[in-house]
Motif scaffolding. Structure first.
Motif, PDB file in Angstrom:
ATOM      1  N   UNK A   1     -43.190  -0.120 -22.537  1.00  0.00           N
ATOM      2  CA  UNK A   1     -42.018  -0.138 -23.404  1.00  0.00           C
ATOM      3  C   UNK A   1     -41.034   0.962 -22.989  1.00  0.00           C
ATOM      4  N   UNK A   2     -39.754   0.689 -23.209  1.00  0.00           N
ATOM      5  CA  UNK A   2     -38.696   1.669 -23.042  1.00  0.00           C
ATOM      6  C   UNK A   2     -38.090   1.952 -24.413  1.00  0.00           C
ATOM      7  N   UNK A   3     -37.707   3.198 -24.632  1.00  0.00           N
ATOM      8  CA  UNK A   3     -36.986   3.531 -25.856  1.00  0.00           C
ATOM      9  C   UNK A   3     -35.492   3.311 -25.590  1.00  0.00           C
ATOM     10  N   UNK A   4     -34.925   2.316 -26.270  1.00  0.00           N
ATOM     11  CA  UNK A   4     -33.542   1.903 -26.017  1.00  0.00           C
ATOM     12  C   UNK A   4     -32.783   1.860 -27.344  1.00  0.00           C
ATOM     13  N   UNK A   5     -31.555   2.377 -27.334  1.00  0.00           N
ATOM     14  CA  UNK A   5     -30.720   2.334 -28.527  1.00  0.00           C
ATOM     15  C   UNK A   5     -29.930   1.030 -28.574  1.00  0.00           C
ATOM     16  N   UNK A   6     -29.461   0.678 -29.742  1.00  0.00           N
ATOM     17  CA  UNK A   6     -28.757  -0.586 -29.968  1.00  0.00           C
ATOM     18  C   UNK A   6     -27.562  -0.737 -29.021  1.00  0.00           C
ATOM     19  N   UNK A   7     -27.409  -1.951 -28.478  1.00  0.00           N
ATOM     20  CA  UNK A   7     -26.298  -2.350 -27.598  1.00  0.00           C
ATOM     21  C   UNK A   7     -26.377  -1.734 -26.191  1.00  0.00           C
ATOM     22  N   UNK A   8     -27.450  -1.025 -25.871  1.00  0.00           N
ATOM     23  CA  UNK A   8     -27.632  -0.506 -24.516  1.00  0.00           C
ATOM     24  C   UNK A   8     -28.363  -1.566 -23.681  1.00  0.00           C
ATOM     25  N   UNK A   9     -28.035  -1.641 -22.392  1.00  0.00           N
ATOM     26  CA  UNK A   9     -28.546  -2.710 -21.528  1.00  0.00           C
ATOM     27  C   UNK A   9     -29.503  -2.163 -20.476  1.00  0.00           C
ATOM     28  N   UNK A  10     -30.544  -2.929 -20.208  1.00  0.00           N
ATOM     29  CA  UNK A  10     -31.544  -2.578 -19.192  1.00  0.00           C
ATOM     30  C   UNK A  10     -31.723  -3.777 -18.256  1.00  0.00           C
ATOM     31  N   UNK A  11     -31.686  -3.525 -16.953  1.00  0.00           N
ATOM     32  CA  UNK A  11     -32.001  -4.539 -15.945  1.00  0.00           C
ATOM     33  C   UNK A  11     -33.415  -4.275 -15.418  1.00  0.00           C
ATOM     34  N   UNK A  12     -34.138  -5.344 -15.072  1.00  0.00           N
ATOM     35  CA  UNK A  12     -35.524  -5.168 -14.668  1.00  0.00           C
ATOM     36  C   UNK A  12     -35.934  -6.247 -13.670  1.00  0.00           C
ATOM     37  N   UNK A  13     -37.012  -5.944 -12.965  1.00  0.00           N
ATOM     38  CA  UNK A  13     -37.641  -6.908 -12.073  1.00  0.00           C
ATOM     39  C   UNK A  13     -39.103  -6.527 -11.920  1.00  0.00           C
ATOM     40  N   UNK A  14     -40.003  -7.493 -12.050  1.00  0.00           N
ATOM     41  CA  UNK A  14     -41.423  -7.226 -11.836  1.00  0.00           C
ATOM     42  C   UNK A  14     -42.065  -8.365 -11.054  1.00  0.00           C
ATOM     43  N   UNK A  15     -43.100  -8.002 -10.299  1.00  0.00           N
ATOM     44  CA  UNK A  15     -43.867  -8.977  -9.531  1.00  0.00           C
ATOM     45  C   UNK A  15     -45.354  -8.722  -9.766  1.00  0.00           C
ATOM     46  N   UNK A  16     -46.132  -9.791  -9.729  1.00  0.00           N
ATOM     47  CA  UNK A  16     -47.574  -9.708  -9.944  1.00  0.00           C
ATOM     48  C   UNK A  16     -48.300 -10.052  -8.645  1.00  0.00           C
ATOM     49  N   UNK A  17     -49.233  -9.194  -8.240  1.00  0.00           N
ATOM     50  CA  UNK A  17     -50.033  -9.416  -7.042  1.00  0.00           C
ATOM     51  C   UNK A  17     -51.473  -9.677  -7.462  1.00  0.00           C
ATOM     52  N   UNK A  18     -52.018 -10.821  -7.050  1.00  0.00           N
ATOM     53  CA  UNK A  18     -53.396 -11.151  -7.386  1.00  0.00           C
ATOM     54  C   UNK A  18     -53.519 -12.384  -8.253  1.00  0.00           C
ATOM     55  N   UNK A  19     -52.400 -12.822  -8.853  1.00  0.00           N
ATOM     56  CA  UNK A  19     -52.446 -14.012  -9.690  1.00  0.00           C
ATOM     57  C   UNK A  19     -51.300 -14.045 -10.679  1.00  0.00           C
ATOM     58  N   UNK A  20     -51.083 -15.186 -11.340  1.00  0.00           N
ATOM     59  CA  UNK A  20     -49.993 -15.300 -12.321  1.00  0.00           C
ATOM     60  C   UNK A  20     -50.380 -14.667 -13.652  1.00  0.00           C
ATOM     61  N   UNK A  21     -49.366 -14.427 -14.486  1.00  0.00           N
ATOM     62  CA  UNK A  21     -49.563 -13.776 -15.777  1.00  0.00           C
ATOM     63  C   UNK A  21     -48.782 -14.507 -16.862  1.00  0.00           C
ATOM     64  N   UNK A  22     -49.218 -14.351 -18.103  1.00  0.00           N
ATOM     65  CA  UNK A  22     -48.401 -14.681 -19.270  1.00  0.00           C
ATOM     66  C   UNK A  22     -47.651 -13.414 -19.675  1.00  0.00           C
ATOM     67  N   UNK A  23     -46.386 -13.563 -20.059  1.00  0.00           N
ATOM     68  CA  UNK A  23     -45.616 -12.369 -20.406  1.00  0.00           C
ATOM     69  C   UNK A  23     -44.701 -12.652 -21.594  1.00  0.00           C
ATOM     70  N   UNK A  24     -44.300 -11.573 -22.240  1.00  0.00           N
ATOM     71  CA  UNK A  24     -43.326 -11.639 -23.339  1.00  0.00           C
ATOM     72  C   UNK A  24     -42.471 -10.377 -23.273  1.00  0.00           C
ATOM     73  N   UNK A  25     -41.173 -10.559 -23.029  1.00  0.00           N
ATOM     74  CA  UNK A  25     -40.222  -9.450 -23.052  1.00  0.00           C
ATOM     75  C   UNK A  25     -39.644  -9.384 -24.462  1.00  0.00           C
ATOM     76  N   UNK A  26     -39.872  -8.279 -25.169  1.00  0.00           N
ATOM     77  CA  UNK A  26     -39.506  -8.228 -26.584  1.00  0.00           C
ATOM     78  C   UNK A  26     -39.179  -6.800 -27.003  1.00  0.00           C
ATOM     79  N   UNK A  27     -38.691  -6.667 -28.228  1.00  0.00           N
ATOM     80  CA  UNK A  27     -38.363  -5.357 -28.774  1.00  0.00           C
ATOM     81  C   UNK A  27     -38.809  -5.231 -30.213  1.00  0.00           C
TER      82      UNK A  27
END
Length: 211
Positions: free
Chosen positions: A124-150
C-alpha cells in the motif's frame, strides 16, 4: 469415610469482595476486547494499541482475504467491447512538443514481493485525495489474482474502493487518482502451485510505502 467440614461464615468471601472481583474481571475482558479481539478480527482499533502490536494489520488482511474469496466465487463477467473510434489524420503535421520534465516532488519506488502457493500479500501507498500514482508490475513464476484498491483513513469497517482487478494475470500497469485520503495499492493472491515473485514500480505524488 471422610466428611469435608463446611466453611464458616468468616471464611466465605464478602459481598464487597465478590463485586470487586467481578468488576476486575469485566474490565480485563473489556480491555482484551478493545485492544486484541477487535483489531485482529475486525480491523477496528479505537486505542491504537492493535496497530502498534500488528493486530490491526492482521484484521485488515482478513477482510481483504474474505473479499477476495467472494470475488473468486462470483461468475466472471464478459468484458464490454471497446468502442471503435474513427482515426482522424491531421491536415498539417503538428510541431514537436518539448519533453515534459518530471516533477521533482514525485516519488519512485521499486520493490519485490514473493508469494508461496495459496499465499496473499498486499503493498500500500499512503496517498492524499486527488493525487495520482502510476504503476507497473510483473509476476515471474506464474499468474496471479489481483485487486488495486484504496481504503480511507478511519473508514467504515470493510469499506474499500476498487480501481482495477483481474484473475490469472502475469502483469499490469496503469494509474489511479486517489478518491480520498488513505492507503491505496495492490493485493495479490497466488493460486498456482509455484512460488511467484512480483516486481513492482510505482511513481507519483504519495507520502510513503506501507508493506
Amino acid at each position: 469415610m471422610f466428611n469435608t467440614p463446611l466453611p464458616t461464615v468468616n471464611e466465605l468471601p464478602s459481598t464487597r469482595q465478590l463485586v470487586r472481583s467481578t468488576v476486575i474481571a469485566l474490565l480485563t475482558a473489556l480491555g482484551l476486547l478493545v485492544t486484541v479481539v477487535m483489531p485482529s478480527e475486525y480491523a477496528v482499533d479505537p486505542t491504537g494499541v492493535g496497530r502498534a502490536l500488528g493486530l490491526t494489520q492482521m484484521g485488515e488482511l482478513k477482510i481483504i482475504l474474505a473479499q477476495e474469496a467472494l470475488a473468486d466465487a462470483a461468475p466472471p463477467q464478459a468484458a464490454a467491447p471497446a468502442p471503435q473510434i474513427a482515426e482522424v489524420k491531421p491536415a498539417v503535421q503538428p510541431a514537436a512538443q518539448p519533453v515534459a520534465k518530471l516533477d521533482p516532488a514525485l516519488k519512485t519506488d521499486q520493490m519485490t514481493v514473493t508469494l508461496k502457493p495459496g499465499e496473499g500479500k498486499e503493498v500500500k501507498l499512503e496517498v492524499l485525495k486527488n493525487k495520482t500514482v502510476s504503476y507497473e508490475w510483473t509476476a515471474t513464476g506464474g499468474p496471479l489474482n489481483y485487486d488495486t484498491h484504496g481504503e480511507p483513513y478511519n473508514g467504515e469497517k470493510g469499506y474499500f474502493h476498487s480501481y482495477d482487478k483481474g484473475k490469472q494475470v502475469k502483469s499490469n500497469k496503469g494509474q489511479f487518482t486517489a478518491k480520498f485520503d488513505g492507503t491505496h495499492g495492490w493485493f495479490w493472491r497466488n493460486r498456482s502451485n509455484n512460488d511467484v515473485t512480483i516486481s513492482l514500480k510505482a511513481t507519483g505524488d504519495y507520502l510513503g510505502v506501507k508493506q
